[in-house]
Design an enzyme around this catalytic site. Structure first.
Site: not given
Ligand code: NAD
Length: 469
Positions: A224, A244, A278
């Site tokens: 989020t 998402e 998620c």
């Molecule tokens: P994250 O937000 O740390 O990273 C996700 C992606 O975003 C990575 O590719 C990362 O490099 C990129 N990123 C990081 N900072 C950014 C920025 N400032 N601007 C643009 N991109 C950026 O998340 P994570 O740790 O990889 O994943 C875990 C989280 O994802 C959990 O909160 C989980 O619930 C959520 N998730 C949600 C769903 C869904 O469908 N709702 C599915 C899977 C995971």
């Protein structure tokens, strides 16, 4: 060691820099990922923009054929891609919910999406005029993915975007880029040049993408906090967004349930991919009349589940994927105990030498406990008793997340009534976390914006154009 490449305009792009990707089971380097510079990003986006002109005018039926060929290619290479997923992500290769299952999902989603249509709608056809509603592609779609289901989530982003006539630049998580890079290489054997491109690097590259005026839409799956940053920086060029985001799904177990019948479903609803999903169940509310029985049965069931290296025989759960997430889970469990939580199984670790974290159940009385309020995204589940259905609904809704939820009861009507009062995008009855390519999926509250999957998910990759004649 295998060399992985970015794909830009149908060609492999060699970057000046690389970074190592670590196997979370062994802590050994799996491979080197290319690390893109801002110049690389600019040139990849340029290629995607160039390809948009011909791809967006390619007949829809032809694009459907291409998507079906992608499904065939993924199927042929399932074993290879699943092996890379297990090495970099950690989930067991052959387990019922492991990396071959992830590849099965990727193929199924691709094939189902190819079958969707985007018909022209006639809104009016009478003596006063003729009005048609057309669906047009948006332009260049950036896909930014997390590390938990790297191939499947990339497919969820890429396939509907491409089917709708957009071109794509996909950026996988820096923790798990290799399976996605290889998959996009394979997709490029099927598609015309520049339709699907890949880019890899750290979080700063994601930020540069969301800031870039050459991107028209972002489909983002992740936390989020990152979703909010993307929304903020996208506002400069008013990008279309599908977000998402994080979940903190509640499961509500009514007093009429038979623990033996529901415990396997409760366990896998919470511990699919070690809780790193998620829409995993992250808070379990159980009616006080069967609370102890459910806790005991869950504990017994968990002891029968094998955790280990993803290539070891019989392993059903792997490690936590990275140290950052390991520390979040460990700290939440410690805080939960300080706040009165009682360990039923597992518990916090003092050493961080390995990323294997034991399946942990914490009995919690209060809803403001840290493990209840915050998304753990790992193998630790708080179990909370309740006395009345009204109380359970209030407790479940007392959270900023609104992704999924579940109700467990032999009385389907009572369960459906409770489902209607839960503040979340999906509710399951007597199961948790099941998703399908024909059912729109997305979060409300701080769990996101918009939906993926099904007709609604495809439409999210289009703009509306009305033609009056
Ligand atoms: P994250 O937000 O740390 O990273 C996700 C992606 O975003 C990575 O590719 C990362 O490099 C990129 N990123 C990081 N900072 C950014 C920025 N400032 N601007 C643009 N991109 C950026 O998340 P994570 O740790 O990889 O994943 C875990 C989280 O994802 C959990 O909160 C989980 O619930 C959520 N998730 C949600 C769903 C869904 O469908 N709702 C599915 C899977 C995971």
């Amino acid at each position: 060691m295998t060399t992985y490449s970015l794909m830009s305009g149908g060609e492999k792009l060699v970057t000046a820099d690389t970074f190592s990707v670590i196997n979370p089971s062994t802590m050994v380097t799996v491979g080197e990922s290319p690390k893109a510079s801002i110049e690389d990003l600019n040139s990849i986006i340029k290629e995607a923009r160039k390809a948009f002109t011909s791809w967006s005018t390619t007949p829809y039926e032809k694009r459907q054929q291409y998507i079906n060929q992608i499904a065939d290619t993924l199927e042929t290479h399932s074993q290879e891609l699943a092996s890379i997923i297990t090495q970099e992500q950690g989930k067991p290769i052959g387990a019922p919910l492991g990396s071959m299952f992830e590849m099965g999902g990727a193929v199924a989603w691709t094939r189902f999406t190819a079958s969707l249509e985007l018909p022209v709608k006639v809104l009016q056809d009478d003596e006063n005029g003729h009005i048609e509603l057309h669906r047009r592609p948006i332009g260049v779609v950036a896909s930014i993915t997390p590390w938990n289901w790297p191939v499947m989530i990339a497919i969820w982003h890429i396939i509907p975007a491409v089917l709708a006539g957009n071109t794509v630049v996909c950026k996988p998580s820096p923790y798990t880029p290799l399976s996605t890079l290889r998959m996009i290489e394979l997709i490029n054997r099927v598609l015309p040049k520049g339709v699907v491109n890949s880019i890899a690097g750290g979080d700063e590259l994601g930020a540069a993408i969301s800031d870039h005026i050459g991107i028209d839409k972002i489909v983002f799956t992740g936390s989020t906090d990152t979703g909010k940053k993307i929304m903020s920086s996208s506002s400069k060029s008013l990008k279309n967004l599908t977000l998402e985001l994080g979940g903190n799904d509640a499961g509500i177990v009514l007093g009429d349930c038979n623990p033996d019948e529901i415990v396997p479903g409760l366990f896998w609803g919470a511990f699919i991919n070690n809780g790193q999903t998620c829409a995993a169940m992250k808070r379990l509310y159980v009616h006080r009349s069967i609370y102890k029985e459910i806790c005991d049965s869950l504990t017994a069931f968990a002891k029968s589940v094998k955790m280990g290296d993803g290539f070891a025989d019989g392993a059903e759960l792997g490690p936590i994927q990275n140290k950052m997430q390991f520390n979040i889970v460990n700290q939440l469990v410690k805080t939960s105990i300080q706040q009165g939580g009682e360990v039923l199984l597992g518990g916090p670790l003092d050493s961080e030498e390995s990323l294997f974290f034991p399946v942990t159940f914490i009995a919690v009385e209060k809803n403001d406990n840290a493990l209840v309020q915050h998304e753990q995204f790992g193998p630790a589940l708080p179990i909370i008793p309740f006395d009345t259905v009204e109380e359970a609904i209030l407790l479940a809704n007392d959270n900023s997340a609104g992704l999924g939820g579940s109700v467990w009861s032999n009385d389907k009507q009572a369960a459906a009534k409770i489902a209607g009062q839960m503040e979340c995008g999906t509710v399951w009855i007597n199961k948790h976390g099941a998703i399908q390519p024909n059912a729109p999926f997305g979060g409300i509250k701080s769990s996101g914006l918009g939906v993926e999957f099904g007709e609604e998910g495809l439409l999210a990759n289009t703009t509306i154009q009305c033609i009056f004649s």
